[in-house]
Design a protein around this motif. Structure first.
Motif, mmCIF file in Angstrom:
data_model
loop_
_atom_site.group_PDB
_atom_site.id
_atom_site.type_symbol
_atom_site.label_atom_id
_atom_site.label_comp_id
_atom_site.label_asym_id
_atom_site.label_seq_id
_atom_site.Cartn_x
_atom_site.Cartn_y
_atom_site.Cartn_z
ATOM 1 N N MET A 32 15.100 -4.087 7.484
ATOM 2 C CA MET A 32 15.062 -4.805 6.484
ATOM 3 C C MET A 32 13.927 -5.641 6.431
ATOM 4 S SD MET A 32 16.074 -8.161 5.261
ATOM 5 C CE MET A 32 16.785 -8.953 6.324
ATOM 6 N N ARG A 33 13.680 -6.066 7.502
ATOM 7 C CA ARG A 33 12.561 -7.118 7.766
ATOM 8 C C ARG A 33 11.234 -6.486 7.792
ATOM 9 N NH1 ARG A 33 11.864 -11.801 12.470
ATOM 10 N NH2 ARG A 33 10.235 -13.105 11.271
ATOM 11 N N GLY A 35 10.442 -2.958 7.389
ATOM 12 C CA GLY A 35 10.287 -1.683 6.872
ATOM 13 C C GLY A 35 10.553 -0.398 7.733
ATOM 14 N N VAL A 167 16.274 -0.437 5.533
ATOM 15 C CA VAL A 167 15.313 -0.391 4.440
ATOM 16 C C VAL A 167 16.022 -0.478 3.197
ATOM 17 C CG1 VAL A 167 13.695 1.137 3.572
ATOM 18 C CG2 VAL A 167 13.834 0.864 5.982
ATOM 19 N N ARG A 170 16.715 -3.910 2.297
ATOM 20 C CA ARG A 170 15.765 -4.825 1.875
ATOM 21 C C ARG A 170 15.444 -4.835 0.145
ATOM 22 N NH1 ARG A 170 9.638 -3.479 4.445
ATOM 23 N NH2 ARG A 170 8.733 -5.342 4.184
ATOM 24 N N ARG A 179 19.105 -12.344 2.292
ATOM 25 C CA ARG A 179 18.711 -11.913 3.565
ATOM 26 C C ARG A 179 19.394 -12.743 4.723
ATOM 27 N NH1 ARG A 179 14.142 -11.111 0.087
ATOM 28 N NH2 ARG A 179 13.354 -13.400 0.702
#
Length: 201
Positions: A32-33, A35, A167, A170, A179
Motif C-alpha cells: 500500500m505504501r 507499491g 497495492v 493503494r 490510509r
C-alpha cells in the motif's frame, strides 16, 4: 512421502500462509505504501526465508528449540518486542503525500525479510506443526527437503497475493484518513499475532 501426502502438505501450508499473520500484514502495508515493485525484495525474502526455516525445523531444529526452554523464551521475548515495534511503525507511518515524501523509511530488503522468519511466531508454529506431522520416520533429510519444497511452491501465493492486496488498497485508500485506518488494521494484525504467540505458551 507419497504424492497424495505431498499435495495434502501443500494444502495445509497454503492455508497456514495465506491466513493473516506478521508476514502478510507487513507485505500489505508495504504494498500500500511503496507499491508492488519496491516491495518485491521483501516478498522474495519471505519466499526463500520461510522454506529454509521449515527445512531446519524438520531436520531437528524444532526439537532442539522445544528441548531448551530458555531458547524458546528468549526468542519469544525478542519476537514480542520486534512485533510491537513494527506494529507501532505501521500504525504511525505517514499517510499524506507531503509527509511520505519527507519520510526516510524504506521498504524491507531481501535479507531483512529473510532473517525475520526466524523470529516470526507464526512461521515457527507452522514449521513445528508441519514437521511433527510430516517429518517423522527414518528419512528425515528427504522429508525435510520435501517440506521445504512444498513451502517454496505455496509461498508465492501468500507473498504476492498479500502484496497485491496492499497495492489494490493503494488505489482505494485515496485519503489520509482511509490510509490511517488501513495502517491501524495492519498493526492490529501484528498485535493479534502477539496474542496468538502468548496464548500458545
Amino acid at each position: 512421502m507419497t504424492l497424495t501426502t505431498f499435495f495434502s502438505l501443500c494444502m495445509i501450508l497454503t492455508a497456514g500462509q495465506v491466513t493473516p499473520g506478521p508476514n502478510n500484514a507487513l507485505l500489505s502495508a508495504s504494498g500500500m505504501r511503496f507499491g508492488w515493485r519496491a516491495t518485491q525484495p521483501h516478498a522474495w525474502g519471505i519466499f526463500f526465508g520461510h522454506p529454509t526455516l521449515q527445512f531446519f525445523v524438520a531436520l531437528g531444529l524444532g526439537s532442539t528449540y522445544q528441548a531448551f526452554p530458555i531458547v524458546e523464551q528468549v526468542l519469544t521475548i525478542v519476537a514480542i518486542i520486534v512485533l510491537c515495534y513494527l506494529a507501532y511503525k505501521i500504525a504511525t507511518a505517514p499517510v499524506d503525500k507531503f509527509a511520505e515524501s519527507k519520510s526516510q523509511s524504506k521498504p524491507w530488503t531481501f535479507w531483512q525479510a529473510f532473517i525475520f522468519q526466524y523470529i516470526n511466531p507464526k512461521a515457527w508454529l507452522i514449521a513445528i506443526g508441519v514437521s511433527g506431522q510430516y517429518a517423522s520416520g527414518e528419512h528425515t533429510l528427504l522429508a525435510a527437503s520435501l517440506i521445504a519444497l512444498a513451502t517454496l511452491s505455496t509461498a508465492i501465493i501468500s507473498t504476492q497475493g498479500w502484496t497485491l492486496f496492499g497495492v489494490a488498497m493503494r488505489q482505494i485508500l485515496n485519503t489520509p484518513l482511509k490510509r490511517r485506518i488501513f495502517n491501524i488494521a495492519m498493526a492490529l494484525m501484528l498485535v493479534a499475532s502477539i496474542v496468538m504467540l502468548i496464548g500458545h505458551k
